[in-house]
Design a protein around this motif. Structure first.
Motif, PDB file in Angstrom:
ATOM      1  N   GLU A  39       0.814  -1.213   0.000  1.00 12.36           N
ATOM      2  CA  GLU A  39       0.000   0.000   0.000  1.00 12.36           C
ATOM      3  C   GLU A  39       0.850   1.265   0.000  1.00 12.36           C
ATOM      4  O   GLU A  39       0.567   2.211  -0.726  1.00 12.36           O
ATOM      5  N   THR A  40       1.880   1.277   0.823  1.00  9.92           N
ATOM      6  CA  THR A  40       2.660   2.515   0.937  1.00  9.92           C
ATOM      7  C   THR A  40       3.628   2.713  -0.228  1.00  9.92           C
ATOM      8  O   THR A  40       3.906   3.851  -0.593  1.00  9.92           O
ATOM      9  N   ILE A  41       4.124   1.641  -0.809  1.00 11.30           N
ATOM     10  CA  ILE A  41       4.980   1.800  -1.995  1.00 11.30           C
ATOM     11  C   ILE A  41       4.149   2.397  -3.116  1.00 11.30           C
ATOM     12  O   ILE A  41       4.571   3.336  -3.790  1.00 11.30           O
ATOM     13  N   ARG A  96       7.942   4.547  -9.558  1.00 14.32           N
ATOM     14  CA  ARG A  96       9.377   4.393  -9.254  1.00 14.32           C
ATOM     15  C   ARG A  96       9.636   3.280  -8.247  1.00 14.32           C
ATOM     16  O   ARG A  96      10.760   2.825  -8.091  1.00 14.32           O
ATOM     17  N   GLY A  97       8.597   2.827  -7.569  1.00 13.96           N
ATOM     18  CA  GLY A  97       8.749   1.775  -6.579  1.00 13.96           C
ATOM     19  C   GLY A  97       8.543   0.376  -7.140  1.00 13.96           C
ATOM     20  O   GLY A  97       8.474  -0.594  -6.386  1.00 13.96           O
ATOM     21  N   LEU A 143       8.604  -5.601  -6.496  1.00 17.50           N
ATOM     22  CA  LEU A 143       8.983  -6.965  -6.871  1.00 17.50           C
ATOM     23  C   LEU A 143       9.724  -7.667  -5.729  1.00 17.50           C
ATOM     24  O   LEU A 143       9.529  -8.864  -5.492  1.00 17.50           O
ATOM     25  N   LYS A 144      10.565  -6.911  -5.012  1.00 12.70           N
ATOM     26  CA  LYS A 144      11.273  -7.488  -3.871  1.00 12.70           C
ATOM     27  C   LYS A 144      10.297  -7.880  -2.766  1.00 12.70           C
ATOM     28  O   LYS A 144      10.482  -8.896  -2.097  1.00 12.70           O
ATOM     29  N   VAL A 145       9.254  -7.085  -2.573  1.00 13.56           N
ATOM     30  CA  VAL A 145       8.225  -7.412  -1.587  1.00 13.56           C
ATOM     31  C   VAL A 145       7.526  -8.706  -1.986  1.00 13.56           C
ATOM     32  O   VAL A 145       7.271  -9.574  -1.151  1.00 13.56           O
ATOM     33  N   GLU A 146       7.241  -8.853  -3.271  1.00 11.20           N
ATOM     34  CA  GLU A 146       6.579 -10.073  -3.751  1.00 11.20           C
ATOM     35  C   GLU A 146       7.454 -11.307  -3.525  1.00 11.20           C
ATOM     36  O   GLU A 146       6.942 -12.398  -3.299  1.00 11.20           O
ATOM     37  N   VAL A 159      11.257   6.265   0.005  1.00  4.36           N
ATOM     38  CA  VAL A 159      10.184   7.152   0.439  1.00  4.36           C
ATOM     39  C   VAL A 159      10.737   8.546   0.698  1.00  4.36           C
ATOM     40  O   VAL A 159      10.131   9.548   0.312  1.00  4.36           O
ATOM     41  N   GLN A 160      11.906   8.622   1.314  1.00  2.00           N
ATOM     42  CA  GLN A 160      12.506   9.927   1.592  1.00  2.00           C
ATOM     43  C   GLN A 160      12.793  10.675   0.294  1.00  2.00           C
ATOM     44  O   GLN A 160      12.544  11.868   0.192  1.00  2.00           O
ATOM     45  N   LYS A 161      13.282   9.966  -0.692  1.00  2.00           N
ATOM     46  CA  LYS A 161      13.585  10.588  -1.979  1.00  2.00           C
ATOM     47  C   LYS A 161      12.312  11.070  -2.671  1.00  2.00           C
ATOM     48  O   LYS A 161      12.279  12.142  -3.252  1.00  2.00           O
ATOM     49  N   ALA A 162      11.237  10.282  -2.570  1.00  2.00           N
ATOM     50  CA  ALA A 162       9.992  10.618  -3.249  1.00  2.00           C
ATOM     51  C   ALA A 162       9.140  11.635  -2.490  1.00  2.00           C
ATOM     52  O   ALA A 162       8.543  12.518  -3.092  1.00  2.00           O
ATOM     53  N   LYS A 163       9.063  11.509  -1.162  1.00  2.17           N
ATOM     54  CA  LYS A 163       8.126  12.326  -0.386  1.00  2.17           C
ATOM     55  C   LYS A 163       8.752  13.205   0.686  1.00  2.17           C
ATOM     56  O   LYS A 163       8.053  13.972   1.337  1.00  2.17           O
TER      57      LYS A 163
END
Length: 182
Positions: free
Chosen positions: A122-124, A131-132, A137-140, A159-163
């Motif tokens: 959800e958060t990615i 971009r996530g 894929l790593k989460v999967e 997340v820091q880079k994006a938000k």
């Protein structure tokens, strides 16, 4: 005046990041101001010029965008009350805003794995977006909780880079609760 301290719920954080619930812009402004540190009175002083009132705060509470996490005893400089009742109020005014979520601590490994999987997905999607994809894929591919722990740093940096650092700190705190690091 209201001496309660409010913080955003999961629904409130989701509205801030995704605008999923299409909250009215004035209420959204009030929701952004709520940080879990300032009293309702302090926040209302800051937004009074926008025409926002305690009723708007109550509306956010009723719609479950915010939750009351603490009540500060209001003190008046002219009144000094040292009764046992006032002392008990003073000792119970802060309702453990930083304490670990008891539900997160009591999960079985299977429940924790599912909660982590859902959290990452959800958060990615909402915070990092397209971009996530590589991280998704790593989460999967994650087979256990330790795999999710290994993804933590990469996730927080993305997340820091994006938000920005504030969102990264907020999400990493929630992630740490799920990982059992709190």
């Amino acid at each position: 005046m209201n001496a309660s301290i409010y913080d955003k719920t999961e629904k409130g954080r989701e509205e801030i990041t995704t605008r999923k619930y299409q909250l009215a812009s004035r209420l959204r402004t009030l929701l952004v101001m709520i940080d879990g540190k300032q009293t309702a009175t302090d926040i209302m002083k800051k937004v009074a010029a926008l025409g926002l009132t305690e009723q708007n705060l109550q509306e956010l509470l009723e719609q479950e965008f915010i939750i009351e996490i603490a009540v500060q005893a209001e003190t008046s400089p002219t009144v000094t009350d040292s009764s046992p009742a006032s002392e008990s109020i003073a000792t119970t005014t802060n309702i453990a805003a930083k304490s670990p979520d008891p539900v997160a601590l009591e999960m079985t490994d299977a429940e924790r794995f599912q909660a982590l999987y859902n959290f990452y997905n959800e958060t990615i999607k909402s915070a990092i977006g397209l971009r996530g994809y590589g991280l998704q894929l790593k989460v999967e591919r994650a087979a256990n909780i330790d795999d999710f722990r290994a993804l933590r740093q990469t996730y927080v940096e993305a997340v820091q880079k994006a938000k920005g650092p504030e969102m990264a700190r907020s999400l990493s705190d929630r992630l740490d609760l799920l990982l059992g690091k709190a």
